[in-house]
Scaffold this motif. Structure first.
Motif, mmCIF file in Angstrom:
data_model
loop_
_atom_site.group_PDB
_atom_site.id
_atom_site.type_symbol
_atom_site.label_atom_id
_atom_site.label_comp_id
_atom_site.label_asym_id
_atom_site.label_seq_id
_atom_site.Cartn_x
_atom_site.Cartn_y
_atom_site.Cartn_z
ATOM 1 N N GLY A 59 45.896 40.141 29.614
ATOM 2 C CA GLY A 59 46.585 39.988 30.885
ATOM 3 C C GLY A 59 45.754 40.447 32.063
ATOM 4 O O GLY A 59 45.017 41.432 31.986
ATOM 5 N N GLY A 60 45.872 39.732 33.166
ATOM 6 C CA GLY A 60 45.227 40.127 34.401
ATOM 7 C C GLY A 60 43.737 39.844 34.448
ATOM 8 O O GLY A 60 43.139 39.329 33.512
ATOM 9 N N SER A 61 43.153 40.218 35.594
ATOM 10 C CA SER A 61 41.725 40.034 35.835
ATOM 11 C C SER A 61 41.041 41.388 35.920
ATOM 12 O O SER A 61 41.651 42.386 36.296
ATOM 13 N N ARG A 62 39.748 41.402 35.573
ATOM 14 C CA ARG A 62 38.949 42.620 35.709
ATOM 15 C C ARG A 62 37.983 42.507 36.885
ATOM 16 O O ARG A 62 37.119 43.358 37.048
ATOM 17 N N LEU A 63 38.140 41.461 37.688
ATOM 18 C CA LEU A 63 37.187 41.157 38.749
ATOM 19 C C LEU A 63 37.796 41.301 40.133
ATOM 20 O O LEU A 63 38.920 40.838 40.378
ATOM 21 N N ARG A 64 37.033 41.904 41.042
ATOM 22 C CA ARG A 64 37.419 41.981 42.454
ATOM 23 C C ARG A 64 36.178 41.881 43.317
ATOM 24 O O ARG A 64 35.094 42.334 42.916
ATOM 25 N N PHE A 65 36.355 41.270 44.491
ATOM 26 C CA PHE A 65 35.247 41.258 45.441
ATOM 27 C C PHE A 65 34.955 42.689 45.879
ATOM 28 O O PHE A 65 35.877 43.458 46.178
ATOM 29 N N ALA A 66 33.671 43.040 45.917
ATOM 30 C CA ALA A 66 33.293 44.351 46.431
ATOM 31 C C ALA A 66 33.627 44.391 47.926
ATOM 32 O O ALA A 66 33.462 43.412 48.650
ATOM 33 N N GLY A 67 34.131 45.490 48.384
ATOM 34 C CA GLY A 67 34.439 45.631 49.797
ATOM 35 C C GLY A 67 35.903 45.481 50.089
ATOM 36 O O GLY A 67 36.616 46.460 50.305
ATOM 37 N N ASP A 68 36.422 44.229 50.031
ATOM 38 C CA ASP A 68 37.826 44.031 50.408
ATOM 39 C C ASP A 68 38.779 44.116 49.220
ATOM 40 O O ASP A 68 39.997 44.155 49.387
ATOM 41 N N GLY A 69 38.251 44.114 47.979
ATOM 42 C CA GLY A 69 39.101 44.296 46.812
ATOM 43 C C GLY A 69 39.933 43.101 46.416
ATOM 44 O O GLY A 69 40.811 43.212 45.545
ATOM 45 N N THR A 70 39.679 41.921 47.012
ATOM 46 C CA THR A 70 40.415 40.712 46.641
ATOM 47 C C THR A 70 40.163 40.360 45.177
ATOM 48 O O THR A 70 39.016 40.360 44.708
ATOM 49 N N GLY A 71 41.230 40.053 44.438
ATOM 50 C CA GLY A 71 41.100 39.707 43.039
ATOM 51 C C GLY A 71 40.401 38.377 42.832
ATOM 52 O O GLY A 71 40.525 37.458 43.655
#
Length: 280
Positions: free
Chosen positions: A132-144
């Motif tokens: 379930g879910g993602s393990r990835l986020r943009f560095a900086g703004d935290g967008t999934g």
């Protein structure tokens, strides 16, 4: 904790061509969460570009975005979750990714591979991992950021479910291991599973790209009957000979020679190739 990685993220679906101008893919810095108990962290060594990746970019396969693409990959395990360790994964293993994980318990899995895994398919469609879910986020703004087919191999590292990876020998080069997870699986699987080739069968492969060559290699390794390669590009026919084809033809030559075989693998996905295959 997280690992800082770089990867090719799709931010727009159906962008105008050529893609080098519209640039729907961006190389971005991302934060990759540590693996959960069922997961492993892999340092990507090699990744292939498959038509399935293009199908997401051009919108033929609708997926949520932003999505870190790439599903045909291999690499070295750097972290192992507790449950994944029980399955035999260890730091330092070379693994090849599997783009359709299997839970082993659903109705689809009980068909022995004939039908896809139900929760695995659902996770892939949602851009998530099996847990379930993602393990990835943009560095900086935290967008999934969404995962592609549970792999997201166009990156320096990936976290994947234990059911999305298979350990291979350290002697298997990473560029070879990468294509085992899709091109070889597809082409070779067509011969062994869908085609159910048996001793004495002549096998023709129409379309000698990556998938077609994988089918040809598989057919040649079985040693059942003649292996025939068919393609309109002469250099591909020459390569097919080198890889074990007994006979090679252009589509026109195959028709003129009256080639007929019990098993044909059409590996080009093109109407003309299908017409050639059907005539055999």
């Amino acid at each position: 904790m997280t690992t800082s990685i770089r990867g090719a993220v799709l931010t727009e679906i159906g962008a105008t061509r050529p893609y080098r101008d519209s640039a729907p893919l961006e190389i971005r810095v991302l934060d990759l969460a540590d693996p959960r108990t069922d997961e492993i962290l892999v340092r990507i060594e090699a990744a292939g570009i498959c038509h399935s990746d293009l199908s997401v970019v051009d919108g033929n396969r609708v997926r949520p975005i932003p999505m870190l693409l790439g599903h045909e990959a291999a690499g070295i395990v750097e972290q192992v979750g507790a449950r994944a360790a029980q399955d035999g994964f260890s730091v330092g293993d070379r693994v090849v990714m599997a783009f359709l994980p299997r839970c082993g318990e659903c109705d689809g899995c009980r068909t022995g591979g004939v039908m896809p895994c139900v929760p695995g398919t659902a996770a892939n469609g949602a851009g998530e991992l099996m847990s379930g879910g993602s393990r990835l986020r943009f560095a900086g703004d935290g967008t999934g950021v969404f995962h592609h087919l549970g792999v997201s191999g166009f990156a320096t590292h990936a976290v994947v479910d234990r059911r999305s990876a298979v350990v291979v020998g350290a002697d298997v080069p990473p560029e070879v291991a990468a294509v085992l997870g899709c091109a070889v699986l597809t082409g070779g699987g067509a011969v062994v599973n869908a085609g159910a080739a048996k001793d004495g069968d002549d096998i023709a492969i129409v379309g000698l790209g990556g998938v077609g060559m994988a089918a040809l290699l598989t057919a040649a390794s079985l040693g059942y009957g003649r292996v025939i390669g068919i393609d309109g590009v002469r250099s591909k026919l020459d390569r097919a000979r080198e890889l074990g084809a007994d006979e090679v033809y252009t589509p026109e030559e195959a028709a003129d020679a009256g080639i007929r075989v019990p098993l044909v693998v059409e590996a080009a996905g093109h109407p003309r190739a299908f017409e050639t295959a059907f005539a055999l």
